[in-house]
Design an enzyme around this catalytic site. Structure first.
Site, PDB file in Angstrom:
ATOM      1  N   PRO A 257      81.910  35.979  42.077  1.00  0.00           N
ATOM      2  CA  PRO A 257      81.057  36.109  40.898  1.00  0.00           C
ATOM      3  C   PRO A 257      81.581  35.460  39.613  1.00  0.00           C
ATOM      4  O   PRO A 257      81.867  36.139  38.624  1.00  0.00           O
ATOM      5  CB  PRO A 257      80.921  37.624  40.753  1.00  0.00           C
ATOM      6  N   CYS A 258      81.651  34.144  39.619  1.00  0.00           N
ATOM      7  CA  CYS A 258      82.070  33.445  38.405  1.00  0.00           C
ATOM      8  C   CYS A 258      81.040  33.617  37.288  1.00  0.00           C
ATOM      9  O   CYS A 258      81.362  33.399  36.115  1.00  0.00           O
ATOM     10  CB  CYS A 258      82.353  31.976  38.687  1.00  0.00           C
ATOM     11  N   HIS A 259      79.839  34.057  37.644  1.00  0.00           N
ATOM     12  CA  HIS A 259      78.820  34.311  36.616  1.00  0.00           C
ATOM     13  C   HIS A 259      79.197  35.499  35.728  1.00  0.00           C
ATOM     14  O   HIS A 259      78.613  35.672  34.665  1.00  0.00           O
ATOM     15  CB  HIS A 259      77.439  34.540  37.266  1.00  0.00           C
TER      16      HIS A 259
END
Length: 182
Positions: A135-137
């Site tokens: 989850p780089c978001h």
């Protein structure tokens, strides 16, 4: 000595955030990318044999589409993180950020013991090949604003909104009367 070619099986899927491709190595899921086609797969895996295999990836595609819409559900996917040692450390740290929350690049760098390497953390986030799954978001700028996202800021904002809503809807864990919370 003859070099053996790795096989990457892939399939395309649809989600509420747009079309995506998923790719599996022999070790696990190695790519999830929005708006990607065969050209991106060839670029990402230049030394691999690419095989479209909708049947073998049908369950994975379904789990990914469900995960995009319902981030509170664990997709239970085996991952094959392919990157440098530092990138893999960053990607593993990303997976420790709780759903519905965010961290800054600097906070993530500090958690990794490299507080002066926020820019390098950002570069590792940009190199992430597993959209949504890693989850780089969940990483934002120092001021809390949403910064770039390789698959589009609109998607990043939507993912964060869904995670935040899902987190708010989760039941609180309340210890039985007379027991202390740990």
């Amino acid at each position: 000595m003859e070099k053996t070619m790795n096989t990457i099986r892939y399939a395309f899927g649809d989600s509420s955030l747009g079309p995506f491709v998923a790719a599996l190595s022999a070790r696990g899921l190695t790519l999830v990318a929005f708006d990607a086609g065969l050209a991106e797969l060839e670029t990402r895996f230049p030394d691999a044999g690419l095989v479209e295999d909708r049947m073998a990836l049908a369950e994975t595609i379904a789990k990914l589409a469900a995960m995009i819409d319902h981030p509170e559900n664990d997709a239970d996917l085996t991952l094959d993180l392919q990157g440098s040692a530092f990138e893999c450390r960053v990607w593993n740290a990303l997976c420790q950020i709780p759903m519905g929350t965010t961290a800054t690049y600097g906070e993530l760098a500090a958690r990794l013991g490299v507080p002066r390497q926020a820019r390098e953390v950002g570069e590792a986030c940009a190199a992430n090949k597993l959209a949504v799954v890693v989850p780089c978001h969940r990483v934002v700028k120092k001021d809390g604003s949403i910064s770039g996202y390789r698959w589009g800021v609109r998607r990043k904002r939507k993912l964060l909104e869904r995670e935040h809503s899902a987190r708010l809807l989760q039941p609180a864990v309340v210890p039985p009367h007379g027991m202390a919370a740990s």
